[in-house]
Design a protein around this motif. Structure first.
Motif, mmCIF file in Angstrom:
data_model
loop_
_atom_site.group_PDB
_atom_site.id
_atom_site.type_symbol
_atom_site.label_atom_id
_atom_site.label_comp_id
_atom_site.label_asym_id
_atom_site.label_seq_id
_atom_site.Cartn_x
_atom_site.Cartn_y
_atom_site.Cartn_z
ATOM 1 N N TRP A 275 91.956 -19.640 -44.353
ATOM 2 C CA TRP A 275 92.570 -20.910 -44.002
ATOM 3 C C TRP A 275 92.517 -21.975 -45.089
ATOM 4 C CZ3 TRP A 275 89.269 -25.069 -44.041
ATOM 5 C CH2 TRP A 275 87.887 -24.813 -43.880
ATOM 6 N N ALA A 276 91.631 -21.790 -46.068
ATOM 7 C CA ALA A 276 91.432 -22.854 -47.051
ATOM 8 C C ALA A 276 92.725 -23.194 -47.796
ATOM 9 C CB ALA A 276 90.328 -22.476 -48.026
ATOM 10 N N SER A 277 93.579 -22.212 -47.951
ATOM 11 C CA SER A 277 94.830 -22.507 -48.649
ATOM 12 C C SER A 277 95.986 -22.741 -47.677
ATOM 13 C CB SER A 277 95.176 -21.367 -49.616
ATOM 14 O OG SER A 277 95.236 -20.164 -48.899
ATOM 15 N N LEU A 278 95.701 -22.611 -46.388
ATOM 16 C CA LEU A 278 96.759 -22.802 -45.397
ATOM 17 C C LEU A 278 96.795 -24.216 -44.837
ATOM 18 C CD1 LEU A 278 96.668 -19.526 -43.303
ATOM 19 C CD2 LEU A 278 98.409 -20.266 -44.933
ATOM 20 N N VAL A 279 95.642 -24.870 -44.844
ATOM 21 C CA VAL A 279 95.650 -26.243 -44.349
ATOM 22 C C VAL A 279 96.292 -27.127 -45.404
ATOM 23 C CG1 VAL A 279 93.607 -25.923 -42.924
ATOM 24 C CG2 VAL A 279 93.357 -26.684 -45.283
ATOM 25 N N TRP B 275 90.894 -21.339 -37.967
ATOM 26 C CA TRP B 275 91.877 -22.196 -38.624
ATOM 27 C C TRP B 275 93.043 -22.617 -37.744
ATOM 28 C CZ3 TRP B 275 96.757 -20.158 -38.886
ATOM 29 C CH2 TRP B 275 96.887 -18.759 -38.813
ATOM 30 N N ALA B 276 93.257 -21.898 -36.645
ATOM 31 C CA ALA B 276 94.457 -22.162 -35.853
ATOM 32 C C ALA B 276 94.521 -23.604 -35.360
ATOM 33 C CB ALA B 276 94.544 -21.196 -34.685
ATOM 34 N N SER B 277 93.371 -24.202 -35.156
ATOM 35 C CA SER B 277 93.392 -25.586 -34.687
ATOM 36 C C SER B 277 93.168 -26.566 -35.833
ATOM 37 C CB SER B 277 92.343 -25.792 -33.594
ATOM 38 O OG SER B 277 91.087 -25.402 -34.080
ATOM 39 N N LEU B 278 92.932 -26.028 -37.034
ATOM 40 C CA LEU B 278 92.683 -26.907 -38.178
ATOM 41 C C LEU B 278 93.945 -27.206 -38.977
ATOM 42 C CD1 LEU B 278 89.309 -25.616 -39.627
ATOM 43 C CD2 LEU B 278 89.747 -27.751 -38.406
ATOM 44 N N VAL B 279 94.888 -26.283 -38.929
ATOM 45 C CA VAL B 279 96.124 -26.538 -39.655
ATOM 46 C C VAL B 279 96.932 -27.567 -38.874
ATOM 47 C CG1 VAL B 279 96.181 -24.260 -40.710
ATOM 48 C CG2 VAL B 279 97.331 -24.633 -38.526
ATOM 49 N N GLN B 280 97.892 -28.141 -39.551
ATOM 50 C CA GLN B 280 98.703 -29.157 -38.888
ATOM 51 C C GLN B 280 100.155 -28.767 -38.904
ATOM 52 O OE1 GLN B 280 97.276 -32.696 -40.844
ATOM 53 N NE2 GLN B 280 96.256 -33.348 -38.970
ATOM 54 N N PRO B 281 100.824 -28.748 -37.781
ATOM 55 C CA PRO B 281 100.201 -28.924 -36.462
ATOM 56 C C PRO B 281 99.382 -27.707 -36.087
ATOM 57 C CG PRO B 281 102.460 -28.222 -36.221
ATOM 58 C CD PRO B 281 102.252 -28.420 -37.686
ATOM 59 N N PRO B 282 98.447 -27.852 -35.156
ATOM 60 C CA PRO B 282 97.670 -26.695 -34.704
ATOM 61 C C PRO B 282 98.579 -25.677 -34.005
ATOM 62 C CG PRO B 282 97.160 -28.662 -33.401
ATOM 63 C CD PRO B 282 98.014 -29.103 -34.528
ATOM 64 N N ILE B 283 98.122 -24.456 -34.026
ATOM 65 C CA ILE B 283 98.977 -23.345 -33.601
ATOM 66 C C ILE B 283 98.818 -22.992 -32.117
ATOM 67 C CG2 ILE B 283 99.610 -20.948 -34.095
ATOM 68 C CD1 ILE B 283 99.983 -22.710 -36.502
ATOM 69 N N THR B 284 99.927 -22.909 -31.439
ATOM 70 C CA THR B 284 99.963 -22.402 -30.067
ATOM 71 C C THR B 284 99.722 -20.906 -30.093
ATOM 72 O OG1 THR B 284 101.515 -24.080 -29.281
ATOM 73 C CG2 THR B 284 101.477 -21.975 -28.095
ATOM 74 N N LEU B 285 98.881 -20.430 -29.183
ATOM 75 C CA LEU B 285 98.581 -18.998 -29.224
ATOM 76 C C LEU B 285 98.050 -18.443 -27.906
ATOM 77 C CD1 LEU B 285 95.254 -19.102 -29.430
ATOM 78 C CD2 LEU B 285 95.735 -19.562 -31.823
ATOM 79 N N ILE B 286 98.016 -17.133 -27.848
ATOM 80 C CA ILE B 286 97.369 -16.429 -26.747
ATOM 81 C C ILE B 286 95.961 -16.081 -27.196
ATOM 82 C CG2 ILE B 286 97.284 -14.293 -25.413
ATOM 83 C CD1 ILE B 286 99.523 -15.859 -24.386
ATOM 84 N N GLU B 287 95.004 -16.627 -26.497
ATOM 85 C CA GLU B 287 93.618 -16.336 -26.839
ATOM 86 C C GLU B 287 93.144 -15.109 -26.062
ATOM 87 O OE1 GLU B 287 89.487 -18.861 -26.929
ATOM 88 O OE2 GLU B 287 90.676 -18.894 -25.102
ATOM 89 N N GLN B 288 92.615 -14.144 -26.786
ATOM 90 C CA GLN B 288 92.051 -12.977 -26.124
ATOM 91 C C GLN B 288 90.587 -13.261 -25.785
ATOM 92 O OE1 GLN B 288 93.021 -8.992 -27.307
ATOM 93 N NE2 GLN B 288 94.006 -9.724 -29.171
ATOM 94 N N PRO B 289 90.126 -12.755 -24.667
ATOM 95 C CA PRO B 289 88.716 -12.922 -24.314
ATOM 96 C C PRO B 289 87.872 -11.933 -25.109
ATOM 97 C CG PRO B 289 89.825 -11.683 -22.603
ATOM 98 C CD PRO B 289 90.871 -12.029 -23.631
ATOM 99 N N GLY B 325 100.373 -27.915 -30.969
ATOM 100 C CA GLY B 325 101.510 -28.601 -31.576
ATOM 101 C C GLY B 325 102.605 -27.743 -32.201
ATOM 102 N N SER B 326 102.284 -26.530 -32.574
ATOM 103 C CA SER B 326 103.240 -25.752 -33.361
ATOM 104 C C SER B 326 104.446 -25.279 -32.558
ATOM 105 C CB SER B 326 102.541 -24.539 -33.968
ATOM 106 O OG SER B 326 102.262 -23.592 -32.951
ATOM 107 N N SER B 327 104.428 -25.578 -31.248
ATOM 108 C CA SER B 327 105.555 -25.160 -30.415
ATOM 109 C C SER B 327 106.017 -26.315 -29.540
ATOM 110 C CB SER B 327 105.121 -23.990 -29.529
ATOM 111 O OG SER B 327 104.052 -24.415 -28.682
ATOM 112 N N ALA B 328 105.816 -27.537 -30.048
ATOM 113 C CA ALA B 328 106.186 -28.724 -29.268
ATOM 114 C C ALA B 328 107.662 -28.670 -28.881
ATOM 115 C CB ALA B 328 105.900 -29.981 -30.091
ATOM 116 N N PRO B 329 108.008 -29.303 -27.755
ATOM 117 C CA PRO B 329 109.394 -29.252 -27.276
ATOM 118 C C PRO B 329 110.387 -29.551 -28.389
ATOM 119 C CG PRO B 329 108.026 -30.377 -25.687
ATOM 120 C CD PRO B 329 107.148 -30.078 -26.866
ATOM 121 N N ARG B 330 111.436 -28.804 -28.390
ATOM 122 C CA ARG B 330 112.370 -28.863 -29.496
ATOM 123 C C ARG B 330 113.271 -30.076 -29.382
ATOM 124 N NH1 ARG B 330 117.082 -25.470 -31.394
ATOM 125 N NH2 ARG B 330 116.953 -25.807 -33.648
#
Lengths: 334, 334
Positions: A275-279, B275-289, B325-330
């Motif tokens: 992630w360091a280069s993705l942010v 990193w998914a929540s650190l990049v901007q915008p943060p990434i919408t995703l399916i979290e696996q348990p 944020g990465s899938s906010a309404p278009r």
DNA sequence: CTGAAAGCGCTAACAA
DNA sequence: TTGTTAGCGCTTTCAG
């Protein structure tokens, strides 16, 4: 599962001869060797490693005890160790101490019980425990964090110098009020802190206690420490963290305070990650030669297994400064 | 290292009695038991696991064979497996196939040679290999990717439904031209693709071959595939990737093309990461348990070790949609 | 309730 | 060059 006995019977020889063929002993007539090889193939014989280990009082397994498997640095290390060990016919037992000296001690015992040939250890907590166990019969190589006064093989980073270069880079780019969030309870954190302070002094600045934090090397702690730093009456112009987990936490804090990087606060760290280069901006950091570290540690370990009395070595690898956007030259305001 | 013999001698009993005390057999007079326990303590005796294994024809080690240790999903799994196994007195051998069926087969043999009690496997490549080896004497639990027609315990995600929900989320937010980058050569990639296509159809859209790519589930491949997609004459409005590595690659590509997320292209994926929540915008995703998956797999494995003939089960866990944020309404333009 | 003894599969003296 | 044999440390009949 065929045993050596059945192979011997099928080939019309003794088990000793089969064993010799297996060990590639030269003292076997080619004709016999052929017969044995044929029997082995036909019976799909595979030597029982357990029996062999019992006999040899040693296995072809090595242990890797890391302090935090969630740290990508250790993931990378484990890949390298696994690769290298595998090439030499060894398999790997991976354990995770979670920075808990108790777990470390337990795992060291597990290792002993498993009769591993050796252990690669990133030590957690007090020296003594590790040292004492270490007498316990297997080879040990220490990585990432040194154990002072211990006569063990080690593979380490040039922590002081790397931190020095990282800090100098910030200073040269115009940052003066630089805070450091360091992993606590490890030589690594302390050495990196020392490098940081040396750089400050070299540039005529005095390290401030207020700006140096020692915390558990984990995301949450990095987050909390960064938040406190950013909320200071006179907040730092730059943040230096000593690993990627702390950096992730710090970044989270910076985001939460809505600060722009690097204008309002710069961020630099140790350890390359996905992630360091993705942010945005990408993070300036010291990249450790992780693969090299793991490979070297494994090689040292296997050498020591082969020759237990050889003098110990301490291999210091060099970190590489990757300059990116998070520490761009400072635009003085005011 | 004291052996059982020495303990027996010290306690003035036979090795059989010591063994009985060790096994907590009820048929030992308390007085003797005491004496034995005392001797054990005094000699710091610890049973030799190798010898025990040789006798029992089985170890208290389990194997975990993952397809890519760099994938944070598998790192998380390995932590869970390790924790759970450890609680039950088992240790873990971790292997990495790097998506290479040859390595998988080799490691399965390593496992057999090590007399592991069982193996947790995220299979790579063709079914057959795995299946055949699987007859070879140890318990197996398959995770992440199913092996069709195989009578094995499995722990899987509700891939189709999760992908369906993820895609539906995009559709409901106004994205229509959605591309999918799927991991190739695994049921997981195919199932997630199926869910994606089902959602499109449910919303009256026809899946386009042009917008679906099956590639190796790695960063570089994700990057390359995303680049090609973005360079299409009529580029997609959204990108869906089936794991975090592909997402990292896709993000890199998006950055390289200088596109804004989500205005110019949305990005959603499977698997939570640092990193998914650190990049901007943060990434919408399916979290696996992940922890659940690893824990469940280990439990199933140990149950099967205890009772080899029990009917196999297939546990399906549910993914959780995290909207960010990465899938906010278009915002329709034009 | 306890002990003697066999044996898991392999290797390494030692003999032949 | 090859075979016989003992034994690594443990568990488990089988007797007593």
């Amino acid at each position: 599962m065929a045993s050596i006995k059945e192979v011997a019977r099928a080939a019309g020889v003794s088990t000793a001869t089969v064993s010799r063929v297996l060990a590639n002993s030269p003292h076997v007539r080619p004709a016999l060797r052929e017969r044995v090889l044929k029997a082995i193939k036909e019976l799909e014989y595979r030597p029982n490693l357990i029996a062999r280990s019992l006999r040899a009082q040693q296995t072809t397994t090595i242990g890797l005890i890391v302090s935090d498997i969630r740290n990508p640095f250790f993931t990378a290390i484990s890949r390298a160790v696994e690769d290298t060990a595998y090439e030499e016919g060894y398999s790997l037992i991976l354990c995770n101490t979670d920075e808990d000296p108790k777990k470390e001690s337990i795992y060291l015992n597990v290792m002993r019980d498993a009769n591993v040939a050796g252990v690669i250890l990133s030590p957690t907590g007090p020296t003594a425990a590790g040292l004492r166990e270490l007498e316990a019969g297997f080879a040990v190589v220490v990585i990432d964090r040194s154990i002072p006064d211990a006569d063990v093989d080690m593979v380490l980073l040039d922590n002081v110098d790397s931190a020095y270069r990282l800090t100098r880079h910030l200073l040269e780019n115009g940052y003066q009020r630089i805070a450091a969030i360091c992993g606590e309870r490890s030589t690594t954190g302390r050495e990196r802190c020392a490098g940081y302070e040396q750089a400050l002094r070299a540039y005529g600045l005095l390290p401030t206690a207020e700006l140096v934090r020692f915390v558990p090397p984990q995301i949450e702690a990095g987050y909390a420490a960064a938040l406190r730093l950013l909320d200071l009456p006179e907040p730092p112009e730059a943040l230096l963290t000593t690993n990627s987990l702390l950096a992730a936490g710090a970044l989270e804090a910076i985001r939460e305070r809505g600060l722009r990087i690097p204008d309002e606060v710069a961020l630099v760290t140790f350890d390359e990650t996905t992630w360091a280069s993705l942010v945005q901006p990408p993070i300036t950091l010291i990249e450790q030669p992780t693969y090299e570290i793991g490979k070297t540690a494994t090689e040292l370990l296997l050498q020591r297994v082969a020759e237990p009395e050889r003098p110990t070595r301490r291999v210091i690898l060099k970190g590489r400064l990757l300059v990116r956007g998070s520490s761009a030259p400072r635009v003085r305001c005011g």
